[in-house]
Design an enzyme around this catalytic site. Structure first.
Site, mmCIF file in Angstrom:
data_model
loop_
_atom_site.group_PDB
_atom_site.id
_atom_site.type_symbol
_atom_site.label_atom_id
_atom_site.label_comp_id
_atom_site.label_asym_id
_atom_site.label_seq_id
_atom_site.Cartn_x
_atom_site.Cartn_y
_atom_site.Cartn_z
ATOM 1 N N CYS A 1 -14.322 -22.113 -5.769
ATOM 2 C CA CYS A 1 -13.323 -21.835 -6.748
ATOM 3 C C CYS A 1 -12.600 -22.262 -7.061
ATOM 4 O O CYS A 1 -12.091 -23.124 -6.041
ATOM 5 C CB CYS A 1 -13.689 -20.880 -5.488
ATOM 6 S SG CYS A 1 -15.023 -19.891 -5.277
ATOM 7 N N HIS B 1 -15.850 -24.510 -0.131
ATOM 8 C CA HIS B 1 -15.004 -23.595 -0.679
ATOM 9 C C HIS B 1 -13.792 -24.481 -1.584
ATOM 10 O O HIS B 1 -13.147 -25.250 -0.963
ATOM 11 C CB HIS B 1 -14.590 -22.689 0.762
ATOM 12 C CG HIS B 1 -15.517 -21.794 0.878
ATOM 13 N ND1 HIS B 1 -15.930 -20.509 0.302
ATOM 14 C CD2 HIS B 1 -16.651 -22.346 2.255
ATOM 15 C CE1 HIS B 1 -16.441 -20.022 1.419
ATOM 16 N NE2 HIS B 1 -17.174 -20.068 2.045
#
Length: 461
Positions: A308, A252
């Site tokens: 991301c 993440h």
């Protein structure tokens, strides 16, 4: 302790699950304490982990013992590489105010697949990739020039390309966030797939790799904030010209409010360790300080981010378009002086016109030229660092299924392109990775560098 998060299967978009109030102030520290044993397979190391009973980071690449308790807000207690002091705290109202990450593109996320291939120990992995295909349409690419590369005239900026003939070391990090509702499926697979590629195709040795994944029982091999930062210091320790270092993170990622004015959009990019809720994230400024500023001229760092908002996750200032030219030509006018002028001079032929117009650009300054000026003055480095990231700073990165196995889309594309034809330039690699992803994913891989770079040179690592 429970694992973080709630939400879908993209690699970030803010702290997994949108937790508020986690400790962003401990940017350089580790976040110690007791970390419960992760769920996962039986004990054992995936490839040159943290070594055996001696406790040092794997192989001959370093002498770090077991991670110590978290230092008081700095690298090891007295400042990190380059003597950086404790960072400023976050601005009010910015702690974790991010919604849960968006779900993956339709039909692409999650699903099936265990952890893929087992660890390799100290042996080379079995052959998993076919023989290299015929040369692609790109032809032969020149190797990078050797020696000091000066640019900027009297300003005296310089850097040195690496020929990658020295020692090779790699730090590979995969965070599946096992046991959380926001778990990812492909990140640990990404680590093992890249490890296999590096050993079989790029001349790396398992003993010179550190593997951090959250399916291991050895606490030193879990991708906590403390372990990641200490492993980063292991990676760069003793680096010499022409060494080749690889940093890979799959997990993440997100964005946090910039506190030092070096970001064009007002936000720092960050990665989330598995203990981010307690220890906080790791922002791009910190990664840059450890992984880039500490390297000597001519030492290569190849950073691969499958997360991301990772376009400039290493804070490298020269960002390249798919045509190898300035994305925003008017930035040269905005700068007026300093490195952008130096880059223009370099492009006109300070070293024989090697670059022509094949130049990058300092990150676009949407908050004024001050951030642009600060970034270019403090982030340009004489080492040979490049970053290939899964998407733009504003995009999310998909947890995908390829060949029935969960994987990160960017990691898959990189290995696919380099296995199919290892004779790539920086530019062809970027474009071919985008071509692999085109039609299946909206994300667009990004290429950035620590110095102005001829992107038509051969990509080596």
């Amino acid at each position: 302790m429970s694992y973080p998060g709630q939400g879908g299967n993209t690699y970030g978009g803010g702290p997994p699950g949108g937790y508020g109030g986690y400790n962003q102030q401990d940017r350089y520290g580790g976040g110690g304490g007791n970390y419960g044993p992760p769920q996962g397979p039986p004990p054992g190391q995936y490839g040159g982990g943290y070594g055996g009973p001696g406790g040092g980071y794997g192989g001959s690449g370093g002498g770090y013992g077991p991670p110590q308790g978290p230092p008081p807000g700095q690298y090891g207690g007295s400042g990190g590489p380059g003597g950086y002091g404790p960072p400023q705290g976050p601005p009010p109202g910015q702690r974790g105010n991010y919604g849960p990450p968006q779900g993956p593109p339709g039909g692409q996320g999650g699903g099936g697949g265990g952890y893929g291939h087992p660890g390799m120990g100290n042996q080379a992995p079995p052959g998993q990739y076919g023989q290299p295909g015929p040369p692609g349409p790109h032809g032969n690419h020149n190797m990078p020039p050797q020696g000091n590369q000066a640019f900027g005239g009297t300003q005296g900026y310089h850097f040195q390309y690496s020929n990658c003939s020295g020692k090779k070391k790699a730090l590979l990090i995969g965070c599946n966030y096992i046991g959380s509702k926001n778990a990812l499926r492909g990140c640990i697979n990404d680590v093992h797939n890249l490890q296999r590629y590096l050993v079989q195709r790029a001349g790396y040795k398992p003993d010179d790799m550190v593997i951090l994944t959250d399916d291991q029982r050895d606490q030193r091999s879990i991708p906590t904030k403390q372990n990641i930062l200490q492993a980063c210091q292991w990676l760069v320790k003793g680096a010499q010209p022409n060494d080749s270092l690889v940093f890979h993170f799959s997990g993440h990622g997100g964005q946090e409010k910039d506190v030092d004015g070096d970001e064009d959009d007002g936000y720092d990019e960050c990665i989330y360790p598995v203990d981010f809720q307690r220890a906080g994230s790791i922002i791009d400024d910190v990664l840059h300080d450890i992984l880039v500023k500490s390297l000597p001229p001519g030492c290569r760092l190849t950073a691969l981010f499958d997360s991301c908002h990772s376009g400039t996750a290493l804070d490298l200032p020269y960002v390249y378009s798919t045509k190898g030219i300035l994305k925003e030509p008017n930035l040269a006018k905005e700068a007026g002086q300093g490195l952008l002028g130096a880059v223009s001079s370099y492009a006109r032929g300070d070293i024989g016109g090697a670059l022509s117009s094949i130049m990058g650009t300092v990150k676009q300054a949407t908050t004024g030229s001050g951030a642009n000026q600060r970034a270019k003055q403090t982030k340009t480095a004489p080492c040979d660092a490049i970053s290939i990231s899964g998407c733009k700073d504003s995009q999310t990165s998909a947890d995908a299924m390829e060949g029935g196995t969960a994987t990160g889309a960017m990691s898959f594309a990189f290995i696919e392109v380099m296995t199919r034809d290892p004779n790539q330039s920086y530019l062809s690699l970027l474009n071919n990775m985008r071509e692999v992803l085109r039609g299946k994913y909206s994300q667009k891989p990004q290429l950035s560098a620590s110095h102005p770079t001829d992107v038509n040179l051969k990509f080596i690592m």
